[in-house]
Design an enzyme around this catalytic site. Structure first.
Site, PDB file in Angstrom:
ATOM      1  N   ASN A  60    -100.894   1.470   5.791  1.00 30.87           N
ATOM      2  CA  ASN A  60    -100.833   2.593   6.721  1.00 30.87           C
ATOM      3  C   ASN A  60    -101.702   2.361   7.948  1.00 30.87           C
ATOM      4  OD1 ASN A  60     -99.121   3.911   4.971  1.00 30.87           O
ATOM      5  ND2 ASN A  60    -100.642   5.361   4.221  1.00 30.87           N
ATOM      6  N   ARG A 417     -87.975   1.274  13.394  1.00 26.25           N
ATOM      7  CA  ARG A 417     -89.136   0.386  13.454  1.00 26.25           C
ATOM      8  C   ARG A 417     -89.384  -0.337  12.133  1.00 26.25           C
ATOM      9  NH1 ARG A 417     -92.841   3.851  15.141  1.00 26.25           N
ATOM     10  NH2 ARG A 417     -92.624   3.400  17.358  1.00 26.25           N
ATOM     11  N   HIS A 447     -81.403   9.386  13.542  1.00 25.74           N
ATOM     12  CA  HIS A 447     -82.214   9.552  12.333  1.00 25.74           C
ATOM     13  C   HIS A 447     -81.533  10.475  11.323  1.00 25.74           C
ATOM     14  CE1 HIS A 447     -86.056  10.834  10.184  1.00 25.74           C
ATOM     15  NE2 HIS A 447     -86.125   9.521  10.156  1.00 25.74           N
ATOM     16  N   HIS A 604     -91.411  13.556   1.092  1.00 26.70           N
ATOM     17  CA  HIS A 604     -90.601  13.167   2.246  1.00 26.70           C
ATOM     18  C   HIS A 604     -89.560  14.211   2.633  1.00 26.70           C
ATOM     19  CE1 HIS A 604     -87.700  10.413   4.441  1.00 26.70           C
ATOM     20  NE2 HIS A 604     -88.850  10.046   4.966  1.00 26.70           N
TER      21      HIS A 604
END
Length: 720
Positions: A60, A417, A447, A604
Site C-alpha cells: 500500500n 492502473r 469503471h 470493497h
C-alpha cells in the site's frame, strides 16, 4: 440562522480552535494503513496472516508513493508561496509514513520473526546460520547468484546504471586500487530479478526443528567481498527507489490507445524518483550520493531496519503450508436458487439472484457468461472489463463465445492502473477470436461493472444482466467483499444496454429509468437523495442515510451530508479508506458517524441506503464518493427492487457492519480512528465472521434471511 447558513458558517475558514471542515486526503489514506498495521499487531490474528498484513502495508505504501506522492510532487512544481499546499501535504505525509514504517519494522523484528522462529519458521541472518548452512549458501551463491551479478564501478566510462522502479540494488564503497591503478570508488549492483527473494535452506542442514530460510539480499551481502577481487569493501547498503508510476497518453492525439500504451508501459519503470529506501546502517555520505543521483529530497529518504522491500516476505507466507498459522480455510456458499439448476436463464426469468462475495461463490457469475457462450439461443454478449487478472475463466468464456460466432462486445479499460499489460493481452486475444473490443470513452476510465446477454426466446429477444460493485476477477472475488445482481428486470437491463450503446458509439446516453450513470447523473442523484432525506427531517419525520464505500472525498457530497446532518438526518457512513468528512462536529456534522472495517477480507462493496419515508431505497454501485468517480469515470449505481433482496443488502451489507465491535474503527472529530471493543458483558460481533457463518458452505442464506423479513423499518436502530 437557518440550517444551511449554519453549515456555511461552519465550513468557513477555521479560526482559533475550530477544526478544518475537511480532513486531509493523504493523511486519511495513511490512517487506513495504520488500521491495516494494527491487524499485524493483533495477537488474535494467526501469525502468518500477521506477516501478510505487514506485507500489505508495504504494498500500500509503495502505491501511495507511486501515485499520491508523485501527484503532489507534480502539483508542487506548479505552485509557489502561500498557494503551495502540495508541499505542506508532502511534509505531513512523509512524517506519517515515517511513523508507520518504524512501527512496521519494529513489529517484524520484535514480534513476528521471533514468534515464527518459536513455531519452526526461521528466517536466518548471516550470523544465525550454522557452518553447514553457510557452506550451502556459499555454493548457492557461486552457482546461482554470482553468474547473474554485474557490479558496475562508477567512472566516466561506466555511468550510474538505470535503476528500475522498486528493484533491489546495492551501493558499495571500495578502497584500494582497481585493475587500472585508480583508487577509492563506488560500485552499483542490481540484484537479479529472476531469482527468488526468499530461499529455503535444506532441512537436513538445520540444527533447529522446522524450516529455515534466508533472503537473497543476505546471500549477496555474505559474499560481497568476493565480487571485488583485490579491493576492500569499506561499506555497502541495499537500496530501493520508488518512482512515479502514472502512465500518460494523449488519448485525443493517438490513433490507437492500445498501441500507445504498449510503448508507454516500459517507461513506468523509469519515472521520476519519489522515494529512496536504504538499510539502517547505510553511511550518510552514501545515502547523500544516492539522494543526489535520484534527485530525491532528504524528507523522502527512509532508513529501514530490515529488507528494503518487506513486501517480498509474502513469499514466506505463501510457501508455508502451516494451516494452524493461517486463517481457517473458508469455502463460500452457493445460492440455493442456483443449486442443481442447469438453465440459469430459466431461474433469472423468474427472479433476481443476489450474490454476496466472498461469502458466496463468484462461480455463478462465471457460469452466467459460460452458459451464454454455450447456449445456441444466445445471440450477443456485452461486458465491461476493468481488472480481470492475468488468468481468468470468465475471459476465456468470452473468447469461446466469440469463436462460436456470437456477437461479443467487450469494453476493456486499458488505463486500469497496474493492470494495463494484462488488459492489453486480453484485448488482443478477444480481437483475434472475433470479438468487438473498444476502450471506453476518451478521457474517462470505464469503471462500471456490467455484463449483458441477449437471448432469443419464444416471445422475442430477452435481456439478462449482471451488475456488480466489484471487478470481474475470480481471484480477488475470494478476498474482496462485493455484491452482484443477476437479473432480467426489463427496465434495468434496458438501461444496461443503453450504457453499452453510449460506451461504443460515444453518443450521449438517453434518459435512463433506473440506473444512475457517471459522469452524467450519478453525483446529482446522490445529492438529490441526500437532500430529500434532509427535507423529510425538516418536516419532523425520521431522516436516515447509511452508506458504505471505499473512500469519501468529494466535497460536494460532503457538503450535502453536512446540510442533512444539520437538518436532523441520522447518518452512518462505513468508509474503509480515505475519508475527508469530519464527523461529530457541533453545528456541522453532529449527526454523522463514520466507521471503518478492517479484517480478513478487503471491504470493497458500495451501498447507498435512504430511508425515504419507509420506501427503503437501496442502491449498489461501482463508485466511491470521490470526485474522480463521480466526474471522471464511467460508473453506475443500480437499485435493488425486490423487497426480500433489499432486506438482505441492508442486513448483510450495512446492519451487521454497524454492530461490529471487533474489526470496526470509529473516526473522531479530531481525525483519528479508535478501535471498537466489546464493553463489559457485551457480546463480540465481527461482521465478516458472522457473514462467513451464515453464508458460507453449509449455511442456508434463504433461511437466514427469512429472519429479517418482518418489521416495517429494518434500519430503525442506529447500530442495527
Amino acid at each position: 440562522m437557518d440550517m444551511k447558513s449554519k453549515t456555511d458558517a461552519a465550513l468557513a475558514a477555521p479560526t482559533g480552535d475550530s477544526p478544518a471542515p475537511f480532513l486531509n486526503r493523504e493523511i486519511s489514506l495513511l490512517e487506513f494503513n495504520r488500521r491495516v498495521l494494527a491487524q499485524a499487531e493483533d495477537p488474535s490474528v494467526p501469525l502468518l496472516e500477521r506477516l501478510r498484513f505487514l506485507c500489505i502495508v508495504s504494498s500500500n505504501l509503495d502505491e501511495f508513493f507511486e501515485v499520491r506522492v508523485a501527484s503532489l510532487l507534480a502539483q508542487h512544481r506548479h505552485q509557489s508561496g502561500a498557494d503551495d499546499t502540495a508541499s505542506i501535504n508532502l511534509d505531513g505525509a512523509s512524517e506519517e509514513c515515517r511513523q508507520i514504517i518504524a512501527r512496521q519494522y519494529a513489529q517484524l523484528n520484535d514480534e513476528i520473526l521471533p514468534r515464527l522462529s518459536e513455531n519452526g519458521i526461521h528466517l536466518l541472518r548471516r550470523s544465525d546460520r550454522n557452518a553447514a548452512q553457510k557452506a550451502w549458501v556459499k555454493q548457492y551463491f557461486d552457482k546461482e547468484v554470482r553468474p547473474l551479478l554485474t557490479p558496475v564501478g562508477l567512472d566516466p566510462a561506466h555511468p550510474f546504471p538505470r535503476v528500475i522502479n522498486k528493484s533491489l540494488n546495492f551501493i558499495v564503497e571500495l578502497s584500494g586500487k582497481d585493475a587500472f591503478g585508480r583508487g577509492t570508488g563506488i560500485a552499483i549492483m542490481k540484484a537479479p530479478r529472476v531469482l527468488p527473494r526468499v530461499i529455503r535452506l535444506p532441512d537436513e542442514l538445520s540444527d533447529k526443528p522446522g524450516a529455515s530460510y534466508c533472503l537473497l539480499s543476505s546471500v549477496i551481502q555474505a559474499h560481497m567481498s568476493e565480487l571485488f577481487t583485490g579491493r576492500e569493501v569499506v561499506s555497502y547498503s541495499q537500496f530501493r527507489v520508488t518512482r512515479n508510476s502514472d502512465l500518460w497518453v494523449d488519448e485525443e492525439e493517438v490513433k490507437n490507445l492500445r498501441q500507445a500504451l504498449q510503448s508507454e508501459l516500459h517507461s513506468r519503470n523509469y519515472g521520476f524518483a519519489v522515494r529512496l529506501e536504504v538499510a539502517r546502517g547505510c553511511p550518510r555520505h552514501l545515502a547523500d550520493f544516492l539522494l543526489d543521483q535520484f534527485a530525491v529530497e532528504r524528507s523522502r529518504l527512509f532508513s529501514v531496519d530490515g529488507p528494503v522491500n518487506m513486501g517480498r516476505l509474502l513469499e514466506l507466507v505463501n510457501s508455508n503450508a502451516r494451516p494452524e498459522l493461517k486463517f481457517a480455510p473458508f469455502v463460500p456458499g452457493f445460492p440455493a436458487k442456483l443449486v442443481n439448476h442447469q438453465d440459469i436463464f430459466a431461474v433469472l426469468g423468474r427472479q433476481d439472484v443476489l450474490l454476496h462475495h466472498p461469502f458466496q461463490s463468484f462461480e455463478p457469475v462465471i457460469d452466467f457468461i459460460r452458459c451464454a457462450a454455450a447456449d445456441p439461443s444466445v445471440l450477443a454478449i456485452k461486458q465491461t472489463i476493468y481488472r480481470a487478472g492475468a488468468d481468468s475463466e470468465l475471459m476465456e468464456a468470452l473468447i469461446e463465445a466469440a469463436l462460436r460466432g456470437k456477437e461479443v462486445t467487450v469494453i476493456v479499460e486499458l488505463m486500469a492502473r497496474f493492470d494495463e499489460e494484462a488488459n492489453i493481452n486480453w484485448a488482443e486475444r478477444l480481437e483475434e477470436a472475433g470479438a468487438q473490443v473498444v476502450y471506453g470513452v476518451v478521457g474517462l476510465k470505464t469503471h462500471a461493472k456490467l455484463a449483458l446477454v441477449l437471448r432469443r426466446e419464444q416471445d422475442g429477444l430477452r435481456r439478462y444482466a449482471h451488475l456488480g460493485t466489484g471487478n470481474y476477477n475470480p481471484t480477488t472475488a475470494k478476498h474482496y467483499t462485493d455484491f452482484g445482481l443477476l437479473t432480467s428486470d426489463e427496465e434495468i437491463t434496458l438501461d444496461v444496454n443503453e450504457v453499452f450503446i453510449h460506451l461504443t458509439s460515444m453518443t450521449r446516453p438517453t434518459q435512463l429509468s433506473s440506473i444512475w450513470l457517471a459522469p452524467f447523473s450519478l453525483q446529482k442523484e446522490i445529492v438529490k437523495a441526500i437532500r430529500q432525506e434532509a427535507a423529510i427531517a425538516r418536516d419532523g419525520k425520521p431522516g436516515r442515510i447509511i452508506a458504505k464505500m471505499n473512500s469519501l472525498t468529494d466535497e460536494s457530497v460532503i457538503r450535502a451530508l453536512y446540510d442533512a446532518s444539520n437538518d436532523g438526518v441520522r447518518i452512518d457512513l462505513i468508509v474503509r479508506g480515505a475519508c475527508a468528512l469530519r464527523p461529530g462536529v457541533p453545528g456541522l456534522s453532529e449527526n454523522i458517524k463514520v466507521r471503518s472495517i478492517v479484517g480478513r477480507f478487503l471491504e470493497h462493496s458500495r451501498i447507498f441506503y435512504f430511508r425515504n419515508k419507509l420506501q427503503h431505497d437501496v442502491y449498489l454501485s461501482s463508485a466511491d464518493w470521490m470526485n474522480r468517480n463521480l466526474f471522471r469515470r464511467v460508473e453506475i449505481a443500480f437499485p435493488i427492487r425486490s423487497p426480500s433482496l433489499k432486506k438482505r443488502v441492508i442486513r448483510e451489507g450495512l446492519q451487521v457492519y454497524l454492530k461490529d465491535n471487533v474489526n470496526a474503527w470509529e473516526l473522531g472529530s479530531d481525525g483519528h480512528y479508535r478501535r471498537k471493543k466489546p464493553r463489559g458483558s457485551q457480546a463480540a460481533h465481527s461482521a465478516q465472521l458472522e457473514l462467513m457463518a451464515s453464508l458460507g458452505l453449509g449455511a442456508s442464506s434463504d433461511q437466514h434471511n427469512k429472519d429479517n423479513e418482518n418489521g416495517t423499518d429494518p434500519v430503525a436502530s442506529r447500530r442495527g
